[in-house]
Scaffold this motif. Sequence first.
Motif, PDB file in Angstrom:
ATOM      1  N   PRO A 114       0.832  -1.211   0.000  1.00  0.00           N
ATOM      2  CA  PRO A 114       0.000   0.000   0.000  1.00  0.00           C
ATOM      3  C   PRO A 114       0.867   1.262   0.000  1.00  0.00           C
ATOM      4  O   PRO A 114       1.777   1.404   0.815  1.00  0.00           O
ATOM      5  CB  PRO A 114      -0.812  -0.124   1.290  1.00  0.00           C
ATOM      6  N   VAL A 115       0.577   2.152  -0.936  1.00  0.00           N
ATOM      7  CA  VAL A 115       1.307   3.419  -1.039  1.00  0.00           C
ATOM      8  C   VAL A 115       0.307   4.551  -0.894  1.00  0.00           C
ATOM      9  O   VAL A 115      -0.738   4.559  -1.560  1.00  0.00           O
ATOM     10  CB  VAL A 115       2.041   3.521  -2.388  1.00  0.00           C
ATOM     11  N   ALA A 116       0.617   5.500  -0.021  1.00  0.00           N
ATOM     12  CA  ALA A 116      -0.307   6.598   0.259  1.00  0.00           C
ATOM     13  C   ALA A 116      -0.615   7.397  -1.000  1.00  0.00           C
ATOM     14  O   ALA A 116       0.286   7.777  -1.750  1.00  0.00           O
ATOM     15  CB  ALA A 116       0.280   7.508   1.331  1.00  0.00           C
ATOM     16  N   SER A 117      -1.906   7.616  -1.213  1.00  0.00           N
ATOM     17  CA  SER A 117      -2.352   8.412  -2.359  1.00  0.00           C
ATOM     18  C   SER A 117      -2.894   9.757  -1.913  1.00  0.00           C
ATOM     19  O   SER A 117      -3.512  10.472  -2.705  1.00  0.00           O
ATOM     20  CB  SER A 117      -3.432   7.645  -3.135  1.00  0.00           C
ATOM     21  N   ASP A 118      -2.672  10.113  -0.652  1.00  0.00           N
ATOM     22  CA  ASP A 118      -3.197  11.360  -0.101  1.00  0.00           C
ATOM     23  C   ASP A 118      -2.059  12.371   0.068  1.00  0.00           C
ATOM     24  O   ASP A 118      -0.912  12.092  -0.282  1.00  0.00           O
ATOM     25  CB  ASP A 118      -3.885  11.105   1.246  1.00  0.00           C
ATOM     26  N   ASN A 119      -2.385  13.517   0.627  1.00  0.00           N
ATOM     27  CA  ASN A 119      -1.398  14.573   0.837  1.00  0.00           C
ATOM     28  C   ASN A 119      -0.974  14.698   2.301  1.00  0.00           C
ATOM     29  O   ASN A 119      -0.446  15.736   2.711  1.00  0.00           O
ATOM     30  CB  ASN A 119      -1.951  15.919   0.352  1.00  0.00           C
ATOM     31  N   ASP A 122      -5.671   5.524   0.460  1.00  0.00           N
ATOM     32  CA  ASP A 122      -6.014   6.864   0.929  1.00  0.00           C
ATOM     33  C   ASP A 122      -6.108   6.849   2.449  1.00  0.00           C
ATOM     34  O   ASP A 122      -7.103   6.395   3.009  1.00  0.00           O
ATOM     35  CB  ASP A 122      -7.323   7.324   0.294  1.00  0.00           C
ATOM     36  N   ARG A 123      -5.096   7.345   3.123  1.00  0.00           N
ATOM     37  CA  ARG A 123      -5.086   7.341   4.592  1.00  0.00           C
ATOM     38  C   ARG A 123      -6.104   8.312   5.175  1.00  0.00           C
ATOM     39  O   ARG A 123      -6.469   8.204   6.345  1.00  0.00           O
ATOM     40  CB  ARG A 123      -3.682   7.704   5.098  1.00  0.00           C
ATOM     41  N   ALA A 124      -6.548   9.288   4.367  1.00  0.00           N
ATOM     42  CA  ALA A 124      -7.509  10.276   4.868  1.00  0.00           C
ATOM     43  C   ALA A 124      -8.932   9.735   4.879  1.00  0.00           C
ATOM     44  O   ALA A 124      -9.810  10.302   5.524  1.00  0.00           O
ATOM     45  CB  ALA A 124      -7.447  11.542   4.014  1.00  0.00           C
ATOM     46  N   ALA A 125      -9.176   8.648   4.162  1.00  0.00           N
ATOM     47  CA  ALA A 125     -10.530   8.101   4.085  1.00  0.00           C
ATOM     48  C   ALA A 125     -10.988   7.632   5.452  1.00  0.00           C
ATOM     49  O   ALA A 125     -10.304   6.880   6.140  1.00  0.00           O
ATOM     50  CB  ALA A 125     -10.579   6.936   3.099  1.00  0.00           C
ATOM     51  N   GLY A 126     -12.149   8.098   5.874  1.00  0.00           N
ATOM     52  CA  GLY A 126     -12.714   7.679   7.146  1.00  0.00           C
ATOM     53  C   GLY A 126     -12.144   8.399   8.348  1.00  0.00           C
ATOM     54  O   GLY A 126     -12.506   8.109   9.479  1.00  0.00           O
ATOM     55  N   ASN A 127     -11.246   9.373   8.117  1.00  0.00           N
ATOM     56  CA  ASN A 127     -10.648  10.094   9.234  1.00  0.00           C
ATOM     57  C   ASN A 127     -11.305  11.440   9.491  1.00  0.00           C
ATOM     58  O   ASN A 127     -10.730  12.311  10.124  1.00  0.00           O
ATOM     59  CB  ASN A 127      -9.146  10.315   8.977  1.00  0.00           C
ATOM     60  N   ASP A 128     -12.527  11.627   8.970  1.00  0.00           N
ATOM     61  CA  ASP A 128     -13.200  12.900   9.152  1.00  0.00           C
ATOM     62  C   ASP A 128     -13.964  12.972  10.473  1.00  0.00           C
ATOM     63  O   ASP A 128     -14.486  14.010  10.836  1.00  0.00           O
ATOM     64  CB  ASP A 128     -14.167  13.152   7.986  1.00  0.00           C
ATOM     65  N   ARG A 129     -14.039  11.836  11.204  1.00  0.00           N
ATOM     66  CA  ARG A 129     -14.720  11.845  12.500  1.00  0.00           C
ATOM     67  C   ARG A 129     -13.741  12.264  13.597  1.00  0.00           C
ATOM     68  O   ARG A 129     -12.527  12.295  13.398  1.00  0.00           O
ATOM     69  CB  ARG A 129     -15.303  10.468  12.800  1.00  0.00           C
ATOM     70  N   MET A 130     -14.284  12.556  14.761  1.00  0.00           N
ATOM     71  CA  MET A 130     -13.453  12.984  15.883  1.00  0.00           C
ATOM     72  C   MET A 130     -12.471  11.862  16.243  1.00  0.00           C
ATOM     73  O   MET A 130     -12.846  10.685  16.304  1.00  0.00           O
ATOM     74  CB  MET A 130     -14.322  13.321  17.088  1.00  0.00           C
ATOM     75  N   PHE A 170       4.822   1.757   5.772  1.00  0.00           N
ATOM     76  CA  PHE A 170       3.377   1.888   5.960  1.00  0.00           C
ATOM     77  C   PHE A 170       2.968   1.160   7.231  1.00  0.00           C
ATOM     78  O   PHE A 170       3.655   0.241   7.695  1.00  0.00           O
ATOM     79  CB  PHE A 170       2.613   1.317   4.763  1.00  0.00           C
ATOM     80  N   TYR A 171       1.848   1.585   7.795  1.00  0.00           N
ATOM     81  CA  TYR A 171       1.314   0.924   8.980  1.00  0.00           C
ATOM     82  C   TYR A 171       0.517  -0.319   8.554  1.00  0.00           C
ATOM     83  O   TYR A 171      -0.127  -0.325   7.492  1.00  0.00           O
ATOM     84  CB  TYR A 171       0.413   1.869   9.773  1.00  0.00           C
ATOM     85  N   VAL A 172       0.575  -1.338   9.382  1.00  0.00           N
ATOM     86  CA  VAL A 172      -0.164  -2.567   9.079  1.00  0.00           C
ATOM     87  C   VAL A 172      -1.651  -2.266   8.936  1.00  0.00           C
ATOM     88  O   VAL A 172      -2.328  -2.821   8.066  1.00  0.00           O
ATOM     89  CB  VAL A 172       0.086  -3.623  10.171  1.00  0.00           C
ATOM     90  N   GLY A 173      -2.170  -1.348   9.780  1.00  0.00           N
ATOM     91  CA  GLY A 173      -3.589  -1.011   9.724  1.00  0.00           C
ATOM     92  C   GLY A 173      -3.978  -0.155   8.546  1.00  0.00           C
ATOM     93  O   GLY A 173      -5.155   0.165   8.384  1.00  0.00           O
ATOM     94  N   GLU A 174      -3.031   0.192   7.701  1.00  0.00           N
ATOM     95  CA  GLU A 174      -3.319   1.002   6.519  1.00  0.00           C
ATOM     96  C   GLU A 174      -3.203   0.162   5.250  1.00  0.00           C
ATOM     97  O   GLU A 174      -2.553   0.527   4.284  1.00  0.00           O
ATOM     98  CB  GLU A 174      -2.365   2.198   6.450  1.00  0.00           C
ATOM     99  N   GLY A 175      -3.820  -0.992   5.276  1.00  0.00           N
ATOM    100  CA  GLY A 175      -3.842  -1.845   4.099  1.00  0.00           C
ATOM    101  C   GLY A 175      -2.742  -2.884   4.041  1.00  0.00           C
ATOM    102  O   GLY A 175      -2.612  -3.593   3.044  1.00  0.00           O
ATOM    103  N   VAL A 196       0.020  -8.540   3.772  1.00  0.00           N
ATOM    104  CA  VAL A 196       1.466  -8.687   3.643  1.00  0.00           C
ATOM    105  C   VAL A 196       2.087  -9.036   5.001  1.00  0.00           C
ATOM    106  O   VAL A 196       2.982  -9.884   5.097  1.00  0.00           O
ATOM    107  CB  VAL A 196       2.097  -7.410   3.074  1.00  0.00           C
ATOM    108  N   ALA A 197       1.596  -8.395   6.068  1.00  0.00           N
ATOM    109  CA  ALA A 197       2.107  -8.674   7.406  1.00  0.00           C
ATOM    110  C   ALA A 197       1.890 -10.141   7.776  1.00  0.00           C
ATOM    111  O   ALA A 197       2.744 -10.762   8.415  1.00  0.00           O
ATOM    112  CB  ALA A 197       1.433  -7.763   8.431  1.00  0.00           C
ATOM    113  N   ALA A 198       0.759 -10.700   7.382  1.00  0.00           N
ATOM    114  CA  ALA A 198       0.457 -12.092   7.720  1.00  0.00           C
ATOM    115  C   ALA A 198       1.476 -13.051   7.101  1.00  0.00           C
ATOM    116  O   ALA A 198       1.740 -14.126   7.656  1.00  0.00           O
ATOM    117  CB  ALA A 198      -0.947 -12.445   7.253  1.00  0.00           C
ATOM    118  N   LEU A 199       2.064 -12.655   5.976  1.00  0.00           N
ATOM    119  CA  LEU A 199       3.031 -13.537   5.300  1.00  0.00           C
ATOM    120  C   LEU A 199       4.362 -13.611   6.038  1.00  0.00           C
ATOM    121  O   LEU A 199       5.083 -14.596   5.893  1.00  0.00           O
ATOM    122  CB  LEU A 199       3.267 -13.034   3.868  1.00  0.00           C
TER     123      LEU A 199
END
Length: 202
Positions: free
Chosen positions: A46-51, A152-160, A185-190, A194-197
Motif C-alpha cells: 500500500p502506497v499513500a495516495s493522499d497529501n 487513501d489514509r484520509a478516508a474515514g478520518n473525518d470523524r473525531m 506503511f502501517y499494518v492497519g493502513e492496508g 502482507v504482514a500475515a506472510l
Amino acid sequence: MNSRIADIDVDVRDRSKHHPPMMTLLVLAAAAGSAGPPTTPPLCVPVASDNLRPTTSDIEEHKKLRQALNEPMPEERQMVMLHGKGGHLSTEEYSIIVARSPDGQWRGTAVGRRRIAVEGAPFTPVQRAEWVLDDASGKRLNDAISRTCPFDRAAGNDRMPEPPPRGYISEKMDVVSAGRQNYSFYVGEGGEAVAALIRPPR
C-alpha cells in the motif's frame, strides 16, 4: 360449469404471478452457474495516495532493539520488516524481519522484549524465533512486493479522533529493496495481508 372453469383459470394466472415459469428458472440457474467464484485482488504494497505527511521508516527502531538484544541486523539486499510497540499493563516491542537470501529463500528472525508498567521495571526478552518461509509463502511475498496499490489514509478520518483501545500495539512495515524505492506503511493502513506472510509461524 363455466363458473368452475373461470375459477380454475383465475387460480392458474394467480399462481403464475408468484411462481416463475420453469423456463425462467432454468435460465436463472444457468446464469448463476456460469458466474464463477468472486476473485480476490492480488496482494500489493500500500502506497499513500493522499497529501498527508509521509509515513516514516522504523528501520532505526529495528536496529536499536536488536542491538539491545544482541541480535544482528540482516544485511541482505531485499528485506521486509515489521516493528511493533505498545501495550497497556505491560509494554511490548518486537522486530520481525524476513530477508531474501541469494538462493531465493526468505529467512525470518523475530526478537522482542516486554516489561510491566512499573517505574524502573527491567525489560524481559521474549523467545526468539527463526524460520524459513515455505515455497508458496515465498512466492506470494515476492508477488506482493512486486506491485504497489494506492491507499487513501484520509478516508474515514473525518470523524473525531478516538484514543486507541487498551493494549493497542502500533505496527509499522518497511519494504527494503536495494536499488529500488523503499516503502513504509502501517499494518492497519492496508498492510494486513502482507504482514500475515512474514509473521513467525506458531
